[in-house]
Write a protein that holds these residues in place. Structure first.
Motif, short mmCIF file in Angstrom:
data_model
loop_
_atom_site.label_atom_id
_atom_site.label_comp_id
_atom_site.label_asym_id
_atom_site.label_seq_id
_atom_site.Cartn_x
_atom_site.Cartn_y
_atom_site.Cartn_z
N GLU A 1 23.14 37.98 38.99
CA GLU A 1 23.96 39.16 39.25
C GLU A 1 25.41 38.68 39.25
OE1 GLU A 1 23.73 42.61 42.51
OE2 GLU A 1 24.38 40.68 43.32
N ILE A 2 26.25 39.33 38.45
CA ILE A 2 27.65 38.91 38.32
C ILE A 2 28.50 39.81 39.22
CG2 ILE A 2 29.54 38.41 36.74
CD1 ILE A 2 26.89 36.92 36.09
N GLY A 3 28.91 39.26 40.37
CA GLY A 3 29.69 40.02 41.34
C GLY A 3 31.16 40.10 40.97
N GLY A 4 31.79 41.14 41.46
CA GLY A 4 33.20 41.37 41.25
C GLY A 4 33.59 42.68 41.88
N PRO A 5 34.75 43.21 41.54
CA PRO A 5 35.15 44.49 42.11
C PRO A 5 34.17 45.59 41.70
CG PRO A 5 37.00 43.43 41.00
CD PRO A 5 35.77 42.66 40.66
N GLY A 6 34.01 46.57 42.57
CA GLY A 6 33.17 47.71 42.25
C GLY A 6 31.86 47.71 43.02
N PHE A 7 30.98 48.62 42.58
CA PHE A 7 29.72 48.81 43.30
C PHE A 7 28.52 48.87 42.38
CE2 PHE A 7 33.09 50.54 45.94
CZ PHE A 7 32.83 49.88 47.15
N CYS A 8 28.65 48.37 41.17
CA CYS A 8 27.53 48.34 40.24
C CYS A 8 27.71 47.10 39.37
CB CYS A 8 27.51 49.62 39.39
SG CYS A 8 26.02 49.79 38.38
#
Length: 162
Positions: free
Chosen positions: A128-135
């Motif tokens: 899972e590639i996390g970053g800004p946002g919610f999806c």
């Protein structure tokens, strides 16, 4: 909030003696950085290049562990800064030690990798590639490369807003 949680999870992963199964020799560290496309200059490793901005952080090996169960280590290498990586502020590269002792670039990109329990070909974990946002995008190893498999937030399917 999600970025902070991912950073906490990453720091726990790094600090965990169970998961830090391997300590790299200086020779392996240098080979891993080079396989990830980093260059050593002015006492630090960089792929993006230090643009001289306050947010920049040079390359570092965040995690060393056997991700796919083959008995050889993989290394997660990160570099930071909004100049190079936008609002996410972090880039990553995953490299793997091969049977012949060389290192191979497996995947990388902008964001914070979170290794999931679900797996692709050869036992490689979904990322899972996390970053800004919610999806967030989840990539799966298909035997040759990590490719987009789905999007999720807190383990539930979602659709990214365009």
């Amino acid at each position: 909030m999600r970025i902070r949680l991912a950073l906490v999870a990453l720091s726990m992963l790094v600090a965990s003696p169970v998961l830090a199964q391997s300590v790299l020799t200086p020779k392996d560290r240098a080979a891993a950085f080079r396989a990830a496309g980093f260059r050593f200059a002015a006492g630090k490793w960089s792929a993006c290049g230090d643009p001289g901005t306050p947010s920049y952080s040079p390359g570092q090996i965040e995690t060393v562990r056997d991700l796919n169960g083959d008995g050889r280590p993989e290394a997660v290498i990160t570099e930071g800064g909004t100049y190079c990586f936008g609002m996410t502020g972090t880039g990553y590269t995953i490299v793997s030690k091969q049977a012949d002792g060389t290192w191979k670039n497996i995947t990388g990109g902008t964001g914070i990798p979170n290794f999931l329990a679900t797996k692709g070909v050869g036992g490689w974990p979904d990322i899972e590639i996390g970053g800004p946002g919610f999806c967030f995008p989840v990539e799966r190893w298909n035997g040759k490369a990590y490719v987009l498999n789905r999007h999720q937030y807190d383990g539930k399917a979602c659709r990214p807003q365009m």
